[in-house]
Motif scaffolding. Structure first.
Motif, PDB file in Angstrom:
ATOM      1  N   GLY A  38      -3.314  68.314 101.790  1.00 23.75           N
ATOM      2  CA  GLY A  38      -3.386  69.656 101.229  1.00 23.75           C
ATOM      3  C   GLY A  38      -2.100  70.124 100.562  1.00 23.75           C
ATOM      4  N   LEU A  39      -1.235  69.196 100.187  1.00 27.61           N
ATOM      5  CA  LEU A  39       0.060  69.568  99.607  1.00 27.61           C
ATOM      6  C   LEU A  39       0.085  69.558  98.088  1.00 27.61           C
ATOM      7  CD1 LEU A  39       2.462  67.515 101.912  1.00 27.61           C
ATOM      8  CD2 LEU A  39       1.679  69.856 102.201  1.00 27.61           C
ATOM      9  N   MET A  40      -0.607  68.604  97.480  1.00 29.70           N
ATOM     10  CA  MET A  40      -0.465  68.397  96.037  1.00 29.70           C
ATOM     11  C   MET A  40      -1.274  69.413  95.248  1.00 29.70           C
ATOM     12  SD  MET A  40      -0.769  64.863  93.978  1.00 29.70           S
ATOM     13  CE  MET A  40      -1.173  64.813  92.256  1.00 29.70           C
ATOM     14  N   MET A  41      -0.568  70.194  94.435  1.00 25.38           N
ATOM     15  CA  MET A  41      -1.204  71.165  93.560  1.00 25.38           C
ATOM     16  C   MET A  41      -1.374  70.589  92.158  1.00 25.38           C
ATOM     17  SD  MET A  41       0.924  74.519  94.785  1.00 25.38           S
ATOM     18  CE  MET A  41      -0.183  75.715  94.033  1.00 25.38           C
ATOM     19  N   SER A  42      -0.419  69.749  91.753  1.00 27.70           N
ATOM     20  CA  SER A  42      -0.440  69.172  90.421  1.00 27.70           C
ATOM     21  C   SER A  42       0.551  68.014  90.391  1.00 27.70           C
ATOM     22  CB  SER A  42      -0.041  70.229  89.387  1.00 27.70           C
ATOM     23  OG  SER A  42      -0.069  69.708  88.083  1.00 27.70           O
ATOM     24  N   GLY A  43       0.413  67.165  89.419  1.00 29.77           N
ATOM     25  CA  GLY A  43       1.371  66.081  89.240  1.00 29.77           C
ATOM     26  C   GLY A  43       0.988  65.225  88.056  1.00 29.77           C
ATOM     27  N   ASP A  44       2.001  64.687  87.388  1.00 32.51           N
ATOM     28  CA  ASP A  44       1.738  63.832  86.240  1.00 32.51           C
ATOM     29  C   ASP A  44       3.020  63.189  85.767  1.00 32.51           C
ATOM     30  OD1 ASP A  44      -0.057  62.698  84.370  1.00 32.51           O
ATOM     31  OD2 ASP A  44      -1.010  64.648  84.089  1.00 32.51           O
ATOM     32  N   GLY A  45       2.857  62.184  84.937  1.00 31.67           N
ATOM     33  CA  GLY A  45       3.983  61.553  84.266  1.00 31.67           C
ATOM     34  C   GLY A  45       4.043  62.057  82.838  1.00 31.67           C
ATOM     35  N   VAL A  46       5.224  61.983  82.246  1.00 28.86           N
ATOM     36  CA  VAL A  46       5.372  62.388  80.848  1.00 28.86           C
ATOM     37  C   VAL A  46       5.877  61.208  80.035  1.00 28.86           C
ATOM     38  CG1 VAL A  46       5.724  64.826  81.358  1.00 28.86           C
ATOM     39  CG2 VAL A  46       7.690  63.327  81.231  1.00 28.86           C
ATOM     40  N   LYS A  47       5.542  61.221  78.758  1.00 29.90           N
ATOM     41  CA  LYS A  47       5.965  60.154  77.853  1.00 29.90           C
ATOM     42  C   LYS A  47       7.467  60.243  77.602  1.00 29.90           C
ATOM     43  CE  LYS A  47       1.538  59.463  75.603  1.00 29.90           C
ATOM     44  NZ  LYS A  47       0.843  59.332  74.322  1.00 29.90           N
ATOM     45  N   PRO A  48       8.060  59.180  77.085  1.00 30.45           N
ATOM     46  CA  PRO A  48       9.510  59.171  76.826  1.00 30.45           C
ATOM     47  C   PRO A  48       9.931  60.297  75.878  1.00 30.45           C
ATOM     48  CG  PRO A  48       8.575  56.973  76.518  1.00 30.45           C
ATOM     49  CD  PRO A  48       7.424  57.918  76.710  1.00 30.45           C
ATOM     50  N   THR A  49      11.203  60.682  75.965  1.00 30.05           N
ATOM     51  CA  THR A  49      11.695  61.766  75.120  1.00 30.05           C
ATOM     52  C   THR A  49      11.686  61.406  73.635  1.00 30.05           C
ATOM     53  OG1 THR A  49      14.015  61.094  75.383  1.00 30.05           O
ATOM     54  CG2 THR A  49      13.125  62.720  76.954  1.00 30.05           C
ATOM     55  N   SER A  50      11.559  60.133  73.304  1.00 27.07           N
ATOM     56  CA  SER A  50      11.446  59.748  71.893  1.00 27.07           C
ATOM     57  C   SER A  50      10.191  60.342  71.266  1.00 27.07           C
ATOM     58  CB  SER A  50      11.439  58.226  71.749  1.00 27.07           C
ATOM     59  OG  SER A  50      10.320  57.671  72.430  1.00 27.07           O
ATOM     60  N   GLN A  51       9.255  60.767  72.095  1.00 28.02           N
ATOM     61  CA  GLN A  51       8.025  61.372  71.606  1.00 28.02           C
ATOM     62  C   GLN A  51       8.019  62.891  71.795  1.00 28.02           C
ATOM     63  OE1 GLN A  51       4.401  59.253  72.653  1.00 28.02           O
ATOM     64  NE2 GLN A  51       5.624  57.472  73.201  1.00 28.02           N
ATOM     65  N   GLY A  52       9.180  63.446  72.148  1.00 26.30           N
ATOM     66  CA  GLY A  52       9.266  64.872  72.406  1.00 26.30           C
ATOM     67  C   GLY A  52      10.282  65.575  71.524  1.00 26.30           C
ATOM     68  N   TYR A  53      10.372  66.878  71.726  1.00 24.01           N
ATOM     69  CA  TYR A  53      11.271  67.741  70.958  1.00 24.01           C
ATOM     70  C   TYR A  53      11.906  68.769  71.884  1.00 24.01           C
ATOM     71  CZ  TYR A  53       8.881  65.895  66.883  1.00 24.01           C
ATOM     72  OH  TYR A  53       8.377  65.055  65.929  1.00 24.01           O
ATOM     73  N   ARG A  54      13.024  69.296  71.453  1.00 19.48           N
ATOM     74  CA  ARG A  54      13.650  70.449  72.081  1.00 19.48           C
ATOM     75  C   ARG A  54      13.749  71.547  71.035  1.00 19.48           C
ATOM     76  NH1 ARG A  54      18.635  67.619  75.426  1.00 19.48           N
ATOM     77  NH2 ARG A  54      17.315  66.772  77.103  1.00 19.48           N
ATOM     78  N   ILE A  55      13.672  72.759  71.497  1.00 25.01           N
ATOM     79  CA  ILE A  55      13.891  73.913  70.635  1.00 25.01           C
ATOM     80  C   ILE A  55      15.160  74.588  71.155  1.00 25.01           C
ATOM     81  CG2 ILE A  55      12.976  76.080  69.724  1.00 25.01           C
ATOM     82  CD1 ILE A  55      11.159  73.680  69.112  1.00 25.01           C
ATOM     83  N   ALA A  56      16.197  74.643  70.321  1.00 21.88           N
ATOM     84  CA  ALA A  56      17.455  75.290  70.697  1.00 21.88           C
ATOM     85  C   ALA A  56      17.421  76.732  70.206  1.00 21.88           C
ATOM     86  CB  ALA A  56      18.633  74.545  70.087  1.00 21.88           C
TER      87      ALA A  56
END
Length: 119
Positions: A38-56
Motif C-alpha cells: 500500500g505504499l506506491m502511489m506512482s513511479g516511472d522511468g524517464v528517457k535520457p536528457t538528450s531527449q529533454g529540455y529545460r526552460i530557464a
C-alpha cells in the motif's frame, strides 16, 4: 507522509542503455511488493536528457535549453512516489530496492511539503 524516491541517472541511463531482463523482472517484483504494502502511489522511468529540455527563467525572459545535460550523477532517471508512515519506513524500503542500474547507482529520498508545513 509522502516521499519522492529519485533514481539518480548514470552514464548508462544517459546513453539510453535499457535495463537487462533480469533487472526489469527484479524491479517489477519490488514494485509489486510496494503496491501490495500500500505504499506506491506512482513511479516511472524517464528517457535520457538528450531527449529533454529545460526552460530557464529570468524575469519575463524564457530561454529554451535542449539536452543533454551533465553531470549524469545530478540527473533523474526515474522516480517513485510513496505514502509511508515516516522517513524510517521509506529508508527501509529503499534499502530493499534492487540496484536500479548495471553499475554503481544512488536513490535519493525527499519528503513532499504537506499542508501542516504551511500552518
Amino acid at each position: 507522509m509522502r516521499v519522492m524516491v529519485i533514481v539518480k541517472a548514470t552514464e548508462d541511463s544517459e546513453k539510453g542503455t535499457m535495463p537487462s531482463v533480469e533487472l526489469m523482472e527484479a524491479m517489477d517484483k519490488f514494485n509489486q511488493e510496494l503496491v501490495k504494502a500500500g505504499l506506491m502511489m506512482s513511479g516511472d522511468g524517464v528517457k535520457p536528457t538528450s531527449q529533454g529540455y529545460r526552460i530557464a527563467f529570468d524575469g519575463d525572459k524564457r530561454t529554451l535549453i535542449p539536452g543533454p545535460f551533465t553531470p549524469a550523477s545530478e540527473l533523474l532517471a526515474g522516480f517513485w512516489i510513496w505514502q509511508v508512515k515516516d522517513m524510517e519506513e521509506a529508508i527501509a524500503w529503499a534499502k530493499r530496492c534492487p540496484n536500479p542500474m548495471p553499475g554503481p547507482s544512488e536513490l535519493e529520498i525527499r519528503p513532499f511539503y504537506e499542508e501542516a508545513d504551511f500552518a
